[in-house]
Design a protein around this motif. Structure first.
Motif, PDB file in Angstrom:
ATOM      1  N   GLY A  50       7.003  26.095 -30.866  1.00  0.00           N
ATOM      2  CA  GLY A  50       8.257  25.776 -30.208  1.00  0.00           C
ATOM      3  C   GLY A  50       8.231  24.328 -29.740  1.00  0.00           C
ATOM      4  N   GLU A  51       9.270  23.914 -29.060  1.00  0.00           N
ATOM      5  CA  GLU A  51       9.325  22.529 -28.584  1.00  0.00           C
ATOM      6  C   GLU A  51       8.173  22.219 -27.635  1.00  0.00           C
ATOM      7  OE1 GLU A  51      12.193  19.594 -25.973  1.00  0.00           O
ATOM      8  OE2 GLU A  51      13.057  21.383 -26.863  1.00  0.00           O
ATOM      9  N   ALA A  52       7.845  23.147 -26.745  1.00  0.00           N
ATOM     10  CA  ALA A  52       6.781  22.897 -25.769  1.00  0.00           C
ATOM     11  C   ALA A  52       5.898  24.124 -25.553  1.00  0.00           C
ATOM     12  CB  ALA A  52       7.393  22.448 -24.448  1.00  0.00           C
ATOM     13  N   GLU A  70       7.482  26.843 -18.200  1.00  0.00           N
ATOM     14  CA  GLU A  70       8.743  26.753 -17.462  1.00  0.00           C
ATOM     15  C   GLU A  70       9.760  27.754 -18.001  1.00  0.00           C
ATOM     16  OE1 GLU A  70       9.794  22.721 -18.130  1.00  0.00           O
ATOM     17  OE2 GLU A  70       8.438  21.961 -16.605  1.00  0.00           O
ATOM     18  N   ARG A  71      10.585  28.257 -17.099  1.00  0.00           N
ATOM     19  CA  ARG A  71      11.638  29.206 -17.457  1.00  0.00           C
ATOM     20  C   ARG A  71      11.080  30.441 -18.177  1.00  0.00           C
ATOM     21  NH1 ARG A  71      13.572  24.164 -18.653  1.00  0.00           N
ATOM     22  NH2 ARG A  71      13.446  24.482 -20.885  1.00  0.00           N
ATOM     23  N   ARG A  73       9.047  30.883 -20.508  1.00  0.00           N
ATOM     24  CA  ARG A  73       9.034  30.884 -21.976  1.00  0.00           C
ATOM     25  C   ARG A  73       7.736  31.421 -22.577  1.00  0.00           C
ATOM     26  NH1 ARG A  73       9.818  24.635 -23.361  1.00  0.00           N
ATOM     27  NH2 ARG A  73      10.528  24.485 -21.263  1.00  0.00           N
ATOM     28  N   LEU A  74       6.639  31.494 -21.793  1.00  0.00           N
ATOM     29  CA  LEU A  74       5.391  32.053 -22.320  1.00  0.00           C
ATOM     30  C   LEU A  74       5.321  33.563 -22.163  1.00  0.00           C
ATOM     31  CD1 LEU A  74       2.764  29.449 -21.105  1.00  0.00           C
ATOM     32  CD2 LEU A  74       3.906  29.578 -23.319  1.00  0.00           C
ATOM     33  N   GLY A  75       6.136  34.104 -21.288  1.00  0.00           N
ATOM     34  CA  GLY A  75       6.142  35.545 -21.101  1.00  0.00           C
ATOM     35  C   GLY A  75       5.134  36.043 -20.087  1.00  0.00           C
ATOM     36  N   HIS A  76       4.365  35.156 -19.455  1.00  0.00           N
ATOM     37  CA  HIS A  76       3.412  35.602 -18.451  1.00  0.00           C
ATOM     38  C   HIS A  76       3.410  34.741 -17.195  1.00  0.00           C
ATOM     39  CE1 HIS A  76       0.827  32.528 -20.230  1.00  0.00           C
ATOM     40  NE2 HIS A  76       0.927  33.146 -21.376  1.00  0.00           N
ATOM     41  N   GLY A  77       4.419  33.893 -17.041  1.00  0.00           N
ATOM     42  CA  GLY A  77       4.621  33.157 -15.806  1.00  0.00           C
ATOM     43  C   GLY A  77       3.661  32.037 -15.522  1.00  0.00           C
ATOM     44  N   GLU A  78       2.902  31.585 -16.516  1.00  0.00           N
ATOM     45  CA  GLU A  78       1.937  30.514 -16.299  1.00  0.00           C
ATOM     46  C   GLU A  78       2.159  29.368 -17.261  1.00  0.00           C
ATOM     47  OE1 GLU A  78      -2.190  31.830 -15.877  1.00  0.00           O
ATOM     48  OE2 GLU A  78      -1.396  33.852 -15.972  1.00  0.00           O
ATOM     49  N   ASP A  79       1.660  28.216 -16.878  1.00  0.00           N
ATOM     50  CA  ASP A  79       1.697  27.018 -17.711  1.00  0.00           C
ATOM     51  C   ASP A  79       0.283  26.787 -18.217  1.00  0.00           C
ATOM     52  OD1 ASP A  79       2.613  24.714 -18.918  1.00  0.00           O
ATOM     53  OD2 ASP A  79       2.600  23.529 -17.075  1.00  0.00           O
ATOM     54  N   LEU A  80      -0.007  27.145 -19.452  1.00  0.00           N
ATOM     55  CA  LEU A  80      -1.358  27.059 -20.012  1.00  0.00           C
ATOM     56  C   LEU A  80      -1.425  26.115 -21.181  1.00  0.00           C
ATOM     57  CD1 LEU A  80      -2.145  30.853 -20.014  1.00  0.00           C
ATOM     58  CD2 LEU A  80      -2.870  29.189 -18.332  1.00  0.00           C
TER      59      LEU A  80
END
Length: 80
Positions: A50-52, A70-71, A73-80
């Motif tokens: 995806g874009e990010a 963000e928003r 988009r990963l489905g697990h609420g984290e920025d990894l």
């Protein structure tokens, strides 16, 4: 912009610029393909950039997500 390749045995390689799945939490630039070790040993049958964020689907139905969370988009609420 980042790209992926899946080998015949299901290994994933990534390159380009972004969060490429190599364990770094910051955007990185990888000019040559590098194996995504976090999912090594899993037979990946599909991968999407995806874009990010990125997603990988294994033969047994597991889904792995990484990149900017963000928003949700990963489905697990984290920025990894």
């Amino acid at each position: 912009l980042h790209r992926f390749a899946i080998t015949a045995d299901g290994a994933v390689w990534s390159w380009g610029t972004g969060k490429l799945g190599h364990g770094d939490t910051q955007t990185q630039t990888q000019p040559l393909p590098k194996k995504v070790e976090a999912i090594a040993g899993r037979r990946v049958v599909a991968v999407s950039a995806g874009e990010a964020h990125s997603l990988a689907l294994t033969a047994d139905g597991a889904v792995f997500a990484w990149g900017e969370g963000e928003r949700a988009r990963l489905g697990h609420g984290e920025d990894l």
